[in-house]
Write a protein that holds these residues in place. Structure first.
Motif, PDB file in Angstrom:
ATOM      1  N   THR A 180       0.827  -1.213   0.000  1.00 33.01           N
ATOM      2  CA  THR A 180       0.000   0.000   0.000  1.00 33.01           C
ATOM      3  C   THR A 180       0.862   1.264   0.000  1.00 33.01           C
ATOM      4  O   THR A 180       0.344   2.372   0.054  1.00 33.01           O
ATOM      5  N   GLU A 181       2.161   1.102  -0.080  1.00 32.25           N
ATOM      6  CA  GLU A 181       3.116   2.180   0.169  1.00 32.25           C
ATOM      7  C   GLU A 181       2.910   3.417  -0.690  1.00 32.25           C
ATOM      8  O   GLU A 181       2.841   4.548  -0.174  1.00 32.25           O
ATOM      9  N   LEU A 182       2.839   3.262  -1.984  1.00 33.68           N
ATOM     10  CA  LEU A 182       2.865   4.428  -2.865  1.00 33.68           C
ATOM     11  C   LEU A 182       1.630   5.301  -2.682  1.00 33.68           C
ATOM     12  O   LEU A 182       1.729   6.537  -2.659  1.00 33.68           O
ATOM     13  N   HIS A 183       0.465   4.686  -2.534  1.00 37.50           N
ATOM     14  CA  HIS A 183      -0.742   5.484  -2.318  1.00 37.50           C
ATOM     15  C   HIS A 183      -0.705   6.192  -0.972  1.00 37.50           C
ATOM     16  O   HIS A 183      -1.147   7.348  -0.849  1.00 37.50           O
ATOM     17  N   LEU A 184      -0.193   5.533   0.049  1.00 39.94           N
ATOM     18  CA  LEU A 184      -0.126   6.166   1.361  1.00 39.94           C
ATOM     19  C   LEU A 184       0.830   7.363   1.336  1.00 39.94           C
ATOM     20  O   LEU A 184       0.567   8.405   1.953  1.00 39.94           O
ATOM     21  N   LYS A 185       1.943   7.228   0.631  1.00 41.54           N
ATOM     22  CA  LYS A 185       2.869   8.357   0.525  1.00 41.54           C
ATOM     23  C   LYS A 185       2.221   9.531  -0.210  1.00 41.54           C
ATOM     24  O   LYS A 185       2.450  10.699   0.138  1.00 41.54           O
TER      25      LYS A 185
END
Length: 450
Positions: A180-185
């Motif tokens: 989920t990293e890129l959307h959370l960033k």
């Protein structure tokens, strides 16, 4: 027998039945526990008593009403005055004493496993407490829980193979998320300074005691923090989850583990030199690996290196062979190669190591955190290098996500980020060796009809 005037109505699954001729003792059970009931011939109509004797079986659901008394042994018991069959179990329950002991059958028939094995129920109740505790700690620190897409145009945020699917209405190929990293960033870039998600991610990888193709991941990101801040956060998360489960010490994978923080801290360059006999710089070249140096070291250490083994996998094999034995108690291992961590910030003064830690217990990774890279040009360069590795056969290399780079170019604050596998955390705190014991419905090979 000591009778009272108290009247009660209870319901549950029939888990024990003892026919005494003119009376029947039985036990009903639900999640809250078990209760004994007593059916006497002259307390019911002849038809009703005959129905109890003839048609009730272990596994059925029953509702009864009556007065409470205590048996000679002091056990509270309901003297049944009326009974209603709520649902019939057509299939017989597993045999009482031997239960459901076949491991694979327990995974395939989890409903029966939960009925028969109290230990299994307790594991999943603890897992629920762990998830609740993660939320409580993060909410208390001002984090906002969000949901991000599961279906994506391309995978990103981790080095893993995705599952592929097709969207019929759009006529486009899509993948299930691997992180989920890129959307959370992007949300932190947008001004949500502290965000987290607890959600399912999907990786098309092998099945073993530590891996399932779908699993639950906590990812959290905090603006103006770094990997040191994430280390402190993880110590709090793990110790609070342990307290919620009533655990201070647990035996896991043959190791007696103390959950009491602060956890031990090791630095990879130091332990690498000590255990491998040479500086870690010998296997690093800029932001990548010195492939010749890595293979030479593997040969000297007796670590298998096939001609097509990707450098990242070979690095992991050396780490497992020479350093994992240091990582038995909860231990942070700081400062990893940039070559395998394209989304983390470089350590000041060099370009080969990044500000990243992994926390291990019993030699197993249970969390992973970075000081997040926030330089869009550096990010583009490193993901471009990852694409070259993919072209050279590294199927799990990360992808260049142009949309994410554009978001970074809008201005990305410095931040710390952490990922925690909920299954690994549950395995640790319940002492379970297999991930299948902490997933209600694990992925299994399809049964072949007899």
């Amino acid at each position: 027998m000591q009778h009272t005037t108290e009247k009660v109505s209870i319901a549950g699954r029939l888990v024990e039945l003892r026919d005494m001729g003119k009376s029947v003792f039985a036990r009903l059970a639900d999640r809250s526990g078990r209760a004994q009931v007593y059916v006497k011939k002259d307390a019911l109509s002849e038809t009703a008593f005959a129905l109890v004797k003839r048609d009730l079986h272990v596994g059925d659901f029953l509702s009864v009403s009556g007065s409470v008394f205590r048996t000679k042994t002091g056990e509270p018991t309901v003297a049944v005055e009326s009974a209603t069959l709520l649902a019939k179990a057509i299939r017989p329950m597993p045999e009482k004493w031997h239960g459901l002991t076949d491991t694979e059958l327990r995974y395939r028939r989890r409903h029966l496993d939960l009925v028969i094995n109290p230990e299994s129920r307790e594991v999943f109740l603890k897992r629920a407490k762990i998830v609740t505790t993660l939320r409580r700690v993060l909410d208390g620190r001002g984090y906002v829980e969000v949901e991000t897409p599961v279906l994506l145009g391309q995978a990103g945020g981790a080095c893993a193979r995705p599952f592929h699917t097709h969207h019929n209405a759009l006529d486009e190929d899509m993948v299930l998320r691997i992180a989920t990293e890129l959307h959370l960033k992007k949300l932190v870039i947008g001004g949500l300074d502290r965000v987290y998600e607890i959600g399912r991610v999907f990786r098309n990888e092998g099945l073993d005691t530590r891996h399932n193709p779908e699993f639950t991941m906590l990812e959290a990101y905090e603006a103006y923090s770094d990997y040191e801040g994430m280390a402190g956060l993880f110590e709090t998360l793990l110790s609070e989850c342990a307290e919620a489960c009533g655990v201070r010490e647990v035996e896991w994978r043959g190791v007696k583990i103390s959950i009491k923080p602060p956890f031990r801290r090791l630095y990879l360059p130091e332990v690498w030199k000590d255990r491998c006999g040479e500086p870690i710089d010998n296997i690093l070249e800029g932001k990548g690996f010195n492939n010749a140096g890595l293979r030479t070291l593997a040969g000297r250490l007796g670590v298998h290196a096939g001609e097509k083994t990707p450098s990242a996998k070979l690095f992991d094999r050396i780490l497992e062979a020479k350093i994992a034995d240091l990582l038995q108690q909860p231990t942070f291992l700081f400062d990893h190669p940039a070559a395998i961590t394209p989304l983390a910030k470089l350590k000041p003064g060099g370009e080969s190591l990044v500000e990243r830690f992994e926390c291990f217990a019993a030699g197993v990774e249970i969390s992973n955190a970075y000081s997040e890279l926030n330089d869009p040009q550096d990010q583009r360069d490193r993901l471009t290098e990852q694409m070259k590795q993919k072209d050279e056969g590294a199927a799990e290399a990360d992808l260049l996500d142009e949309d994410f780079i554009q978001a970074m170019e809008a201005g990305m604050p410095p931040m710390g980020g952490i990922g925690v596998g909920v299954e690994r955390l549950t395995m640790l705190l319940t002492g379970k060796d297999s991930i299948r014991d902490v997933i209600l419905f694990p992925t299994l090979k399809r049964e072949v009809p007899a």
